[in-house]
Write an enzyme that holds these catalytic residues in place. Structure first.
Site, PDB file in Angstrom:
ATOM      1  N   ARG A   1      79.664  30.804  31.180  1.00  0.00           N
ATOM      2  CA  ARG A   1      78.395  31.182  30.523  1.00  0.00           C
ATOM      3  C   ARG A   1      78.738  32.105  29.367  1.00  0.00           C
ATOM      4  NH1 ARG A   1      72.693  33.660  32.581  1.00  0.00           N
ATOM      5  NH2 ARG A   1      72.480  31.461  33.082  1.00  0.00           N
TER       6      ARG A   1
ATOM      7  N   HIS B   1      71.654  24.427  28.231  1.00  0.00           N
ATOM      8  CA  HIS B   1      71.647  24.968  29.604  1.00  0.00           C
ATOM      9  C   HIS B   1      71.519  23.790  30.578  1.00  0.00           C
ATOM     10  CE1 HIS B   1      71.494  27.777  32.741  1.00  0.00           C
ATOM     11  NE2 HIS B   1      70.316  28.334  32.556  1.00  0.00           N
TER      12      HIS B   1
ATOM     13  N   GLN C   1      70.449  23.991  34.408  1.00  0.00           N
ATOM     14  CA  GLN C   1      69.024  24.299  34.562  1.00  0.00           C
ATOM     15  C   GLN C   1      68.183  23.011  34.527  1.00  0.00           C
ATOM     16  OE1 GLN C   1      67.428  27.657  34.652  1.00  0.00           O
ATOM     17  NE2 GLN C   1      65.718  26.391  35.292  1.00  0.00           N
TER      18      GLN C   1
ATOM     19  N   ASP D   1      59.924  29.799  28.081  1.00  0.00           N
ATOM     20  CA  ASP D   1      61.133  30.616  28.283  1.00  0.00           C
ATOM     21  C   ASP D   1      60.910  31.908  27.489  1.00  0.00           C
ATOM     22  OD1 ASP D   1      63.771  31.514  28.627  1.00  0.00           O
ATOM     23  OD2 ASP D   1      64.598  30.217  27.062  1.00  0.00           O
TER      24      ASP D   1
ATOM     25  N   CYS E   1      62.395  28.872  33.297  1.00  0.00           N
ATOM     26  CA  CYS E   1      63.758  28.998  33.831  1.00  0.00           C
ATOM     27  C   CYS E   1      64.008  30.355  34.462  1.00  0.00           C
ATOM     28  CB  CYS E   1      64.775  28.712  32.738  1.00  0.00           C
ATOM     29  SG  CYS E   1      64.539  29.712  31.258  1.00  0.00           S
TER      30      CYS E   1
ATOM     31  N   ARG F   1      68.075  25.550  41.567  1.00  0.00           N
ATOM     32  CA  ARG F   1      69.306  25.798  40.808  1.00  0.00           C
ATOM     33  C   ARG F   1      70.522  25.643  41.724  1.00  0.00           C
ATOM     34  NH1 ARG F   1      69.618  28.743  36.467  1.00  0.00           N
ATOM     35  NH2 ARG F   1      71.485  27.498  36.200  1.00  0.00           N
TER      36      ARG F   1
HETATM   37  N1  NVA Z   1      66.911  31.231  26.527  1.00  0.00           N
HETATM   38  C1  NVA Z   1      67.311  32.123  27.590  1.00  0.00           C
HETATM   39  C2  NVA Z   1      67.533  31.351  28.855  1.00  0.00           C
HETATM   40  C3  NVA Z   1      67.869  32.213  30.065  1.00  0.00           C
HETATM   41  C4  NVA Z   1      68.098  31.414  31.289  1.00  0.00           C
HETATM   42  C5  NVA Z   1      68.544  32.882  27.157  1.00  0.00           C
HETATM   43  O1  NVA Z   1      69.458  32.262  26.602  1.00  0.00           O
HETATM   44  O2  NVA Z   1      68.594  34.101  27.372  1.00  0.00           O
HETATM   45  N1   CP Z   2      67.609  30.572  34.622  1.00  0.00           N
HETATM   46  C1   CP Z   2      68.804  31.203  34.580  1.00  0.00           C
HETATM   47  O1   CP Z   2      69.807  30.692  34.076  1.00  0.00           O
HETATM   48  O2   CP Z   2      68.800  32.418  35.174  1.00  0.00           O
HETATM   49  P1   CP Z   2      69.978  33.490  35.132  1.00  0.00           P
HETATM   50  O3   CP Z   2      70.105  33.951  33.703  1.00  0.00           O
HETATM   51  O4   CP Z   2      69.540  34.584  36.078  1.00  0.00           O
HETATM   52  O5   CP Z   2      71.241  32.819  35.593  1.00  0.00           O
END
Ligand code: NVA
Ligand code: CP
Length: 330
Positions: free
Chosen positions: A106, A133, A136, A229, A270, A315
Site C-alpha cells: 500500500r 484500490h 476493495q 469516499d 470504502c 474485505r
Molecule cells: N481515497 C481514499 C481511499 C481510502 C480507502 C484514500 O486514498 O485515502
Molecule cells: N477501505 C480501506 O482500504 O480501509 P483502510 O484504509 O482502513 O485499509
C-alpha cells in the site's frame, strides 16, 4: 481457473470471468468461516505486508486472512522499513521475494507497486495506490451481489472525487462486469479521459455503460447503489481541503440523494468516513470550515440502507480469496 503466480495490481489485468471467480471463491471462504470449517491449507508460507500509508481494514484483512489460511505475516509499517529511503524498490523486491511467497503493498504511485511486482518473483498484491484500490472492488462487488443477488445491470453512482483510486477502480470493475457506472461530481473530478476510453471498450464487451454528469438529480435517479469516499485522500496536501469542500459539497450523500435513488437503493463507502465530528481530522476540519459531516450525512451513514459494515467485513473474505488463488491454495 488458475490464478497461481499472478500479481493483483489493478482489475484492468483481469477478465470478467477471473473477477467473478475471485468473488465466488470469497463467498465460499466466507461460508467456511461462518461454519467454523478450517481452511489453513497454506501452512508453512509467509507473506510481507508493506504499508507506506496507514490502514485499518486492509491491514487487518490481510493479517486475518493469512492467519486463517495458515500463512505467517510480517507487517512493515510506514516508518519501519528502508523502502524508498535507503533501498530502492527493485532491491527491496528482490530481498523480500527470497523470503516470502507473496507481498502486499500500500502506498503512492501505481508505478511503485508495478516495479515491486517486476522484480519480486512472487505475487504482489495492491493494497491501495493513488490510482487503484482493487481488493476493495472485490469486497464491494461481493456486498452488492449478496444484497441484490446479481451484479449485471446494477446501476452504481459514485459521488465525490472520481479521479482517484476509488472512482477509477469502481469504473473499471463496473465496466468489466456489465454494470451501469455513473460518476456524479464536478467536472474537475471526472475520471481521466484515457481511463474512461479504456473502460468504454470493456463496456462494449460486457453491456455496461459509463456516464459522467454534474447533475445530481440525473446522476442519482433510480440508482441501485450510491457510493462515496473521502474528498481528501491519504497523502494529499492540506491545501486541497478548501477547494474540495467548495467543489464537492453539492455531491454530499444526503437523504435527498438516497430518496432520488429510491427506497431499494443501498449506500456504500470504502471507509473511513467523515459522517460526524468524532475523529481528530474531522473535528479539526469541521471547526475550520464550519461543517458537521462531510461526504455523507450521519443520517444516511447510520440508516438501514447503509451496508458499510457488511462491506468492511467482506474485505477480509475477498482478500483471502486473492491470496489463496494467487498462491495456489485452490
Ligand atoms: N481515497 C481514499 C481511499 C481510502 C480507502 C484514500 O486514498 O485515502
Ligand atoms: N477501505 C480501506 O482500504 O480501509 P483502510 O484504509 O482502513 O485499509
Amino acid at each position: 481457473m488458475d490464478l497461481k503466480g499472478r500479481n493483483f495490481l489493478t482489475l484492468k489485468d483481469f477478465t470478467p470471468e477471473e473477477i467473478t471467480y475471485l468473488i465466488d471463491l470469497a463467498a465460499e471462504y466466507k461460508d467456511k468461516k461462518k461454519k467454523g470449517i478450517l481452511h489453513d491449507t497454506l501452512r508453512g508460507k509467509n507473506i510481507a505486508l508493506i504499508f507506506e500509508k496507514t490502514s485499518t481494514r486492509t491491514r487487518c484483512s490481510f493479517e486475518v486472512a493469512a492467519h486463517d489460511l495458515g500463512i505467517g505475516t510480517t507487517y512493515l509499517e510506514p516508518s519501519g522499513s528502508q523502502i524508498g529511503k535507503k533501498e530502492s524498490i527493485a532491491d527491496t523486491a528482490r530481498v523480500l521475494g527470497r523470503m516470502y511467497e507473496g507481498i502486499e503493498y500500500r502506498g503512492y504511485e501505481q508505478a511503485i507497486v508495478e516495479e515491486l511486482a517486476k522484480y519480486a518473483g512472487v505475487p504482489v498484491w495492491n493494497g491501495l495506490t493513488n490510482e487503484y484500490h482493487p481488493t476493495q472492488m472485490l469486497a464491494d462487488m461481493l456486498t452488492i451481489r449478496e444484497h441484490f443477488g446479481h451484479l449485471k445491470n446494477i446501476r452504481l453512482t459514485y459521488m465525490g472525487d472520481a479521479r482517484y483510486n476509488m472512482g477509477n477502480s469502481l469504473m473499471i470493475v463496473c465496466a468489466k462486469l456489465g454494470m451501469h457506472f455513473t460518476a456524479c461530481t464536478a467536472k474537475e473530478y471526472f475520471p481521466d479521459e484515457t481511463l474512461v476510453a479504456q473502460c468504454k471498450e470493456y463496456a462494449a464487451q460486457s453491456g455496461a455503460t459509463i456516464t459522467l454528469t454534474e447533475d445530481v438529480n440525473a446522476g442519482t435517479k433510480g440508482a441501485d447503489v450510491i457510493y462515496t469516499d473521502v474528498w481528501v485522500s491519504m497523502g494529499e496536501p492540506e491545501e486541497v481541503w478548501e477547494e474540495r469542500i467548495e467543489k464537492l459539497s453539492a455531491y454530499k450523500v444526503t437523504k435527498a440523494v438516497m430518496d432520488s435513488a429510491g427506497e431499494n437503493a443501498v449506500f456504500l463507502h470504502c471507509l473511513p468516513a467523515f459522517h460526524d465530528l468524532k475523529t481528530k481530522i474531522g473535528k479539526e476540519q469541521g471547526e475550520k470550515y464550519g461543517f458537521t459531516e462531510l461526504e455523507v450525512t450521519d443520517e444516511v451513514f447510520e440508516s438501514a440502507q447503509s451496508l458499510v459494515f457488511e462491506e468492511a467485513e467482506n474485505r477480509m473474505h475477498t482478500i483471502k480469496a486473492v491470496i489463496a488463488a494467487t498462491l495456489g491454495a485452490v
